[in-house]
Design a protein around this motif. Structure first.
Motif, short mmCIF file in Angstrom:
data_model
loop_
_atom_site.label_atom_id
_atom_site.label_comp_id
_atom_site.label_asym_id
_atom_site.label_seq_id
_atom_site.Cartn_x
_atom_site.Cartn_y
_atom_site.Cartn_z
N ALA A 1 -2.33 4.67 -8.48
CA ALA A 1 -1.47 3.57 -7.06
C ALA A 1 0.20 3.63 -7.16
O ALA A 1 0.64 3.61 -8.58
CB ALA A 1 -1.89 2.32 -6.66
N MET A 2 0.46 4.44 -6.69
CA MET A 2 2.60 4.27 -6.78
C MET A 2 3.50 2.97 -6.24
O MET A 2 2.84 2.57 -5.81
CB MET A 2 2.79 5.43 -6.13
CG MET A 2 2.13 6.96 -6.14
SD MET A 2 2.43 7.65 -7.92
CE MET A 2 3.82 8.27 -7.67
N ALA A 3 4.45 3.20 -7.42
CA ALA A 3 4.98 1.77 -6.99
C ALA A 3 5.23 1.58 -5.39
O ALA A 3 5.46 2.77 -5.00
CB ALA A 3 6.61 1.77 -7.58
N THR B 1 -8.17 -4.24 -12.05
CA THR B 1 -8.38 -3.95 -13.71
C THR B 1 -6.89 -3.08 -14.13
O THR B 1 -7.87 -2.02 -13.15
CB THR B 1 -9.48 -4.20 -14.91
OG1 THR B 1 -10.17 -2.59 -14.72
CG2 THR B 1 -10.44 -5.03 -15.11
N LEU B 2 -6.27 -3.84 -14.63
CA LEU B 2 -4.97 -2.33 -14.45
C LEU B 2 -5.33 -1.38 -15.91
O LEU B 2 -5.36 -2.48 -16.72
CB LEU B 2 -3.78 -3.21 -14.73
CG LEU B 2 -2.84 -3.88 -13.26
CD1 LEU B 2 -1.37 -3.86 -13.67
CD2 LEU B 2 -2.45 -2.25 -12.39
N VAL C 1 1.75 -4.62 -11.73
CA VAL C 1 1.76 -4.74 -9.95
C VAL C 1 2.21 -6.64 -9.98
O VAL C 1 2.13 -7.37 -10.87
CB VAL C 1 0.21 -4.88 -10.07
CG1 VAL C 1 0.14 -5.64 -8.64
CG2 VAL C 1 -0.24 -3.86 -10.16
N LYS C 2 2.70 -7.06 -9.03
CA LYS C 2 3.31 -7.99 -8.74
C LYS C 2 2.02 -8.82 -7.56
O LYS C 2 1.56 -8.13 -6.75
CB LYS C 2 5.03 -8.35 -8.30
CG LYS C 2 5.57 -7.39 -7.40
CD LYS C 2 6.38 -7.87 -6.55
CE LYS C 2 6.55 -6.91 -5.33
NZ LYS C 2 8.61 -7.06 -4.99
N GLY D 1 -0.74 -11.05 -1.69
CA GLY D 1 -0.43 -9.67 -2.22
C GLY D 1 -0.05 -9.19 -3.19
O GLY D 1 0.26 -9.75 -4.68
N ALA D 2 -1.07 -8.22 -3.77
CA ALA D 2 -0.86 -7.02 -5.08
C ALA D 2 -0.07 -6.63 -4.40
O ALA D 2 -0.68 -5.30 -4.70
CB ALA D 2 -2.33 -7.39 -5.87
N GLN D 3 1.24 -6.05 -5.29
CA GLN D 3 1.32 -4.85 -4.94
C GLN D 3 2.08 -4.34 -5.79
O GLN D 3 2.49 -4.62 -6.97
CB GLN D 3 3.46 -5.20 -4.64
CG GLN D 3 4.17 -3.47 -3.73
CD GLN D 3 5.52 -4.74 -2.98
OE1 GLN D 3 5.81 -5.14 -2.83
NE2 GLN D 3 5.79 -3.38 -1.87
#
Lengths: 252, 252
Positions: free
Chosen positions: B41-43, B59-60, B65-66, B105-107
């Motif tokens: 996933a891109m910014a 899991t990253l 991610v924020k 949300g997780a962005q």
DNA sequence: CGGTTCCTTGACACAGGTCAATGATTGTGG
DNA sequence: CCACAATCATTGACCTGTGTCAAGGAACCG
């Protein structure tokens, strides 16, 4: 006698933990194997202190408990960091299940009756019953979620909004446990509220006065009455429609 | 093929979740039943948004991610409330396992590789393996504990202490995952740090400058170097022994 | 009833928010 | 590779909100 225990559990906060709704009677039977211990604690006592071995979960039957972080407990209460308050019907001690030692303490602030559930035997019951382990998961997730709400609360821009949010939160939790959502007694002192919100007692006091002046609440000592819960909510959430003098439509 | 998957898992953040240390190979086998999906996933992209159905854990593998609370996502980012940042090796989505819908949300804020683990099949594995369910419990408890640390961070009296604590926290987490504890790149912008700490971008910037002026850190754009971690720690904890020089931060 | 603790209110100072201008960094198209 | 634009970061000047200090009042308890 065992029947008596089950009936007691039906009435206590733990029922949400061990009775996810339609759990069969067999779980009541097993519940007795947990060797739950009833206890009473007066204001000032500790359920556990930082450094204590983690042995049990606690559920509050009545009263109020504050959870305090470990920062300099020796040096009076000036720097105490209050992580949260537990009300009747709520569960304590969920955050350190992975560790052997508490790094926060739980101090009673209003005389309380509680149940102490040995963690080992409870864990055993989890392994035996999918429903019970599901409940534990839900409890943990809910607890984490409540903590996130606290974070949002702490970041409210102004103290007035923080206090409004705090009152809404208490109201919600009293209501969840069958209490009156608009009228309740604050077990905690102004100083404790202040430490919880990251403010000072003076500011908390001033904000109570201001909310009363605006007609949103009534305060008599520790007795609270919420007159305009909606307005409190929007104050907390920075809604633009409530900031000024005029507050349209009472919600009830 | 299945062997290849196991090796990959050994290198990814999930290993702490499914490999508590000495878990037998059978769990690796079962791991393959989970149908873990790799993704990039891109910014700017979202792993999940408020309102989305809860279907997976994430899991990253790399990136950042924020997690953002639901307050007024429509109205730009001015009011966004950042609940936390997830770094490489960490797990997301643990707070709403009891519910069907995300309320945060997780962005993605730095291009990321991640794994998506279907919650249903993972839950199944938990039921089959005591070790895995133990791990889930530990993850949840650890997550709750981390959130409590965040609360303590937010309540630091001055902005300088908050930022110092934030840097210490990042350092600790990078170190836990094998990164360099004293030198790292901030993936998040000043505005995002500010929203996380409940400050403004200007204050964050001023505090970075002040910490650099005191010789505690070096900042070059987003590249950070901690020169005196101890001093940062004590700044965060309000220890009296900080570092002598009592400098005012106010510009004039 | 008096002592202790808690709560409220006021006066003032300062940390940090706000507004504004400038400088640094990144990204894009020629 | 440069030039330009857009975003982001820094710094300054000023102002508001809340901490601090202090005094007095209310509630609680022995």
């Amino acid at each position: 006698m065992s029947d008596g225990t089950c009936i007691d559990c039906m009435q206590c906060g733990l029922r949400d933990l061990c009775l996810p709704g339609q759990v069969a009677m067999e779980h009541h039977e097993r519940l007795n194997q947990l060797r739950i211990r009833r206890g009473r604690a007066m204001a000032g006592q500790w359920l556990y202190r930082p450094g204590d071995t983690v042995r049990s979960l606690f559920t509050l039957r009545s009263g109020c408990v504050k959870e305090v972080a470990m920062t300099h407990l020796d040096a009076g209460q000036d720097t105490e960091c209050i992580l949260g308050f537990s009300l009747a019907g709520e569960v304590l001690g969920l955050t350190r299940l992975d560790d052997t030692v508490h790094d926060s303490g739980a101090q009673v602030i209003a005389d309380s009756y509680y149940c102490e559930i040995p963690w080992n035997s409870f864990r055993q019951l989890c392994a035996e019953s999918r429903q019970v382990s599901d409940e534990l998961l839900r409890l943990l997730a809910r607890s984490a979620h409540a903590t996130q709400k606290t974070i949002a609360l702490l970041r409210s821009k102004d103290a007035l909004g923080q206090l409004a949010g705090f009152l809404c939160n208490l109201s919600e939790r009293f209501a969840q446990r069958g209490g009156h959502p608009r009228e309740f007694r604050l077990s905690m002192s102004r100083v404790e509220i202040a430490h919880y919100l990251g403010l000072t007692a003076e500011t908390v006091s001033r904000c109570f006065s201001e909310l009363a002046r605006r007609g949103l609440i009534e305060v008599h000592a520790k007795q609270m009455r919420l007159l305009k819960p909606q307005a409190l909510q929007s104050l907390f959430r920075h809604d633009p429609d409530c900031d000024g003098t005029r507050m349209s439509m009472a919600a009830g």
